[in-house]
Design an enzyme around this catalytic site. Sequence first.
Site: not given
Length: 533
Positions: A206, A212, A267, A353
Site C-alpha cells: 500500500k 521486506e 492489509g 494482529e
Amino acid sequence: MPTWSSNTLEQHRSWLRLGKLAERWIGRQVPASADRFGRYSARLGPLLVDYSKQRIDDEVRSALIDLAVEGGLESAIGDFFAGAQVNASEGRAALHTALRSPRRAGGNETNPVWAVEMAAAQRQRFLQFAAQVRNGEWRGCTGKPISAVVHIGIGGSHLGPALLLDALQSDNAPEVRFLANIDGNAAQQALAGLEPEATLVIVASKSFSTLETRLNAETVRSWFLERTCALPAIRRHFVAVTDNIEAARDFGLAPENCFAIWDWVGGRYSLWSSVGLPIAIVLDSDGFNELLAGAHLVDQHFRQAPLARNLPAMLALLQIWNTNFHGATTHAVLPYDHRLRLLPDYLQQLEMESNGKSVRLDGTPVATHTAPVIWGGEETNGQHAFHQLLHQGTRAFSADLVAAARPAHDLANHHHWLLANCLAQSKALMEGRSLDDLPEEPASKHRHIAGGHPTTTILLDELTPHSLGVLLALYEHKVFCASVIWQINSFDQWGVELGKELAKPIRDELAGGASPRQDFSTKGLLATIKNRT
C-alpha cells in the site's frame, strides 16, 4: 472515536451473569440430547457451523447475546457498514466489504456507494489485466507469453492470496510464486529456474515502502535487469498494487500498470482488492467473482441477521466465553483438508494482529484477556504431532475443525477416512475416555482422557471459490464482533512498528555503520555475528 458502550466490559450485567454460569460448568460434560445439534448449529450458504460441542446451553447462549447487546454490537455493525471511523486511532473507516459489494441500480447498497463504485472500477481494471495475462495477450519484452508470476508482498498482501491459490488450483494458468520473507534464501527459491522474459512481477504494498517488500522488489528488479539488460522492459514485466503511485513510478513502473488499494482497506482484509490479482490470473474472472459473492453473502447476513441468529456474532461470543470465562488462552485451527493447510497461518494474522490489544478504545488498559493465541496445522498430520497435548495435556484451549463434505478427487476411501478422523477427534475432545470404560489395571490411568474441550466444526459442502469466500468473511466479521465486545480497535497494528524501528540502526551497524547504544544482550549478539562473518 466509536464508543459503542458507555460501561466497561466487566460492569455489564451479562458479564457478571456469565461468570456465575461458568462456575456451573466446572467439571461438567456437554449434555447429550437428541435435539442439541439442531439447536446449536446453523447453515450459512454452503457452510454448516456446528457448535453443539461447546459448553453452552440456552441460558448461556441467552447471556452471551445479552452481552453483545450491552456491548453495543448492533450499533457497531451499523457504523461499520456506514463507513464510520471504526479505526479510531488512525481516524479511518474499514470498508473492505465494499470490495465485494456488487453495483446495484438505484442504490440499496450494503456499503457507501462511493466506495462500491471505486472498488468496482478498479476491479474491472485488474480483472481485465488478469485475463490478458492468463490468455497470453499480455506478453513480455521479447514477445513471449507470461508463464510465471512472482507476487511480492508480506502480511495481508501475501497470506490471503497464498491461501487462496494453495486451496484453489486451476489448469492452464501461469505458475504463481510468492516472495514475502526478507531472507535471501526465499528470494533465491522464488526466482530459481524462471525465465525473465516470461515472468510477471507483482509488487503489492500500500505504501510502497514496506521494508521486506521493497528490498525483495529491488532484488527481483536487479535479477531481471542483469539478465535482460533492458530497462524499458520493466514496464512489461512489473506491475504494482499500491496507494503510492509516485513511489511506484520512481521505482520504474508505468502508472498505467499500477492498481489501486486505499487506506480504508486494511492489509489483512485486502485479498478482495487488487491484491487478489494473482488469484484472478489463476482462477479467471468467474472464479474471482464467485469468491467475492461468497464473502458478500456473509456481509448481508452479518448486517441483517438478528444477534440470536448472527453466525459471526455467535462465533465471537463463543470465543469470549472460552477465553474469558474458561481460561482458553489458545485456539487451534485444524483443517481436515490438505488444500486448507495455510488456513491457520492466515487466521493467525487476521485474529492476532487485529485483536492482540491491551488498550481499550478510550485509551485505558483492558482488564481482561483479548485475542487468544491462534495456532494449528494440517490434519491428520497434527494427530501424530500435537494432539497428544490436546487430549491429555493440562492447558485449556478451544478449537475449530474445518472440512469439506465433498472432495475434489475420486479417492473415496481416502476422503472417508479423512472425515472419519475429523468427526472422531471432535468427539474425543468432547467426550474423552472415562476410567469406568477401561479395565482395572495400572496402565488405565495413563489411558484416561478427560474430554470436555470446546470445539466448533465448520463443514463446507465442497471447497470452491464461493465457499472459501464465505468461510473467510465469516472469520473476518467474527474478529470485528469480538473487538467490539472487548472494547478494542481491531483495525490498527501499532505493535508491528516497534520492531521495524529498532531494526534499522542494528542493520546499519551490521553493514559497517556507526555503533549506536544497545542493550547488553543485543551488543553481545552483534559482537558474535561480527566475529563470525
